[in-house]
Design an enzyme around this catalytic site. Structure first.
Site, mmCIF file in Angstrom:
data_model
loop_
_atom_site.group_PDB
_atom_site.id
_atom_site.type_symbol
_atom_site.label_atom_id
_atom_site.label_comp_id
_atom_site.label_asym_id
_atom_site.label_seq_id
_atom_site.Cartn_x
_atom_site.Cartn_y
_atom_site.Cartn_z
ATOM 1 N N ASP A 43 -28.897 -35.296 16.481
ATOM 2 C CA ASP A 43 -28.560 -36.468 17.305
ATOM 3 C C ASP A 43 -29.695 -37.487 17.278
ATOM 4 O O ASP A 43 -30.843 -37.131 17.027
ATOM 5 C CB ASP A 43 -28.360 -36.034 18.762
ATOM 6 C CG ASP A 43 -26.939 -35.616 19.040
ATOM 7 O OD1 ASP A 43 -26.086 -35.793 18.146
ATOM 8 O OD2 ASP A 43 -26.695 -35.097 20.145
ATOM 9 N N LYS A 65 -25.204 -41.210 17.713
ATOM 10 C CA LYS A 65 -24.085 -41.949 18.307
ATOM 11 C C LYS A 65 -24.540 -42.619 19.592
ATOM 12 O O LYS A 65 -24.243 -42.158 20.691
ATOM 13 C CB LYS A 65 -22.867 -41.077 18.547
ATOM 14 C CG LYS A 65 -23.222 -39.678 18.979
ATOM 15 C CD LYS A 65 -22.097 -38.808 19.426
ATOM 16 C CE LYS A 65 -20.953 -38.753 18.481
ATOM 17 N NZ LYS A 65 -19.706 -39.100 19.094
ATOM 18 N N MET A 182 -27.075 -42.091 31.537
ATOM 19 C CA MET A 182 -26.240 -43.097 30.841
ATOM 20 C C MET A 182 -25.723 -44.175 31.791
ATOM 21 O O MET A 182 -24.545 -44.519 31.762
ATOM 22 C CB MET A 182 -25.055 -42.404 30.143
ATOM 23 C CG MET A 182 -25.481 -41.500 29.009
ATOM 24 S SD MET A 182 -24.126 -40.661 28.203
ATOM 25 C CE MET A 182 -23.886 -39.245 29.241
#
Ligand code: SAH
Length: 260
Positions: A43, A65, A182
């Site tokens: 990642d 991503k 997030m």
């Protein structure tokens, strides 16, 4: 290519937590899994220094991503892992923080199981825990917080996301620290909802790039947080910690204060 010396298990994948950023926060078990891997799917929040533990023969596939950027489709990542495992390769899926704290580790393990691939998981230190330790500040504290709730600020497309006013009420009345992942593009909207049930002077902190040399944080009241984060240019990756445990933190860390 198969590793020439070590035995391998046909069709096995290890999900490995790479920790929050500082390569020294990797577990010994994670290091061992990386050292034994034929192929590593990585990642983009994983510190590249961690890949120094891989052997020269290991194939490293970057499948980052980040929100809003060009990303590798999740289905493709899962298919590639299954395929590599079926080829008899020892597969490591290296994920930031802990593999099961957000970041879709649950979906990956479901797919692997459905496909009959055996798997195991090496837990890592999650960003929300590491960020506060990096500031020598506890997430729980007798008299200040009797628990912690980890939650994502990024709701699934088409979903309303959590009821922030209810969460704020629970956190405030039950003395629970909220740790929001997030959340940086949603700070303003989430704050507005939290202010329905939390006092405007509720203490909060934002920690960006926790445990890395470029770590920065800001601490302020709930009503100021969106403005301060924008003014200081605090963005992803960052965790947002809400609750009395953050009250003792310096408003801005020295690096931020100098830039301001
Ligand atoms: N599995 C990861 C979380 C993946 S979701 C973990 O356990 O930490 C990605 C989010 O994690 C980012 O948007 C941010 O909220 C948080 N994050 C990851 N690394 C971070 C870091 N070094 N500092 C602050 N937040 C971080």
């Amino acid at each position: 290519m198969l590793h020439p010396q070590l035995p391998h298990t046909l069709g096995h994948v290890t999900l490995v937590g790479a920790g929050p950023g500082d390569p020294e926060l990797l577990t010994l078990k994670a290091v061992r899994a990386i050292q034994g891997a034929d192929v590593i799917f990585v990642d983009d929040l994983v510190n590249p220094l961690i890949l120094q533990h891989a052997t020269p023969h290991a194939r490293v596939v970057h499948v980052g991503k980040r929100g809003g950027c060009q990303s590798t489709p999740q289905a493709f990542i899962e298919k590639s892992m299954v395929q590599s495992a079926r080829e008899g390769l020892r597969v490591v899926r290296l994920k930031g923080g802990d593999p099961f704290m957000f970041g879709r580790g649950g979906e990956e393990i479901d797919t692997l199981r459905e496909q009959g691939i055996t798997c195991d998981v090496v837990s890592g230190i999650t960003a929300g825990v590491a960020a506060m330790s990096a500031l020598s500040t506890p997430l729980t504290h007798r008299g200040l917080a009797q628990g912690v709730l980890f939650i994502t600020g990024h709701s699934q497309p088409g979903s309303d996301g959590p009821d922030w006013a209810s969460l704020g009420h629970m956190a405030h009345t039950q003395r629970i620290t909220l740790v929001v992942y997030m959340a940086m593009t949603q700070l303003e909207q989430i704050t507005q909802q939290l202010l329905n049930s939390m006092p405007a002077d509720t203490a909060v902190a934002i920690v960006q790039h926790a445990t890395l040399p470029e770590q920065r944080h800001a601490a302020c009241s709930l009503s100021q947080v969106a403005h301060l984060a924008a003014a200081e240019g605090l963005g992803s990756p960052a965790v947002w910690v809400i609750g009395d445990v953050t009250r003792g933190l310096q408003a801005l860390n020295p690096a931020l204060a100098q830039a301001a």
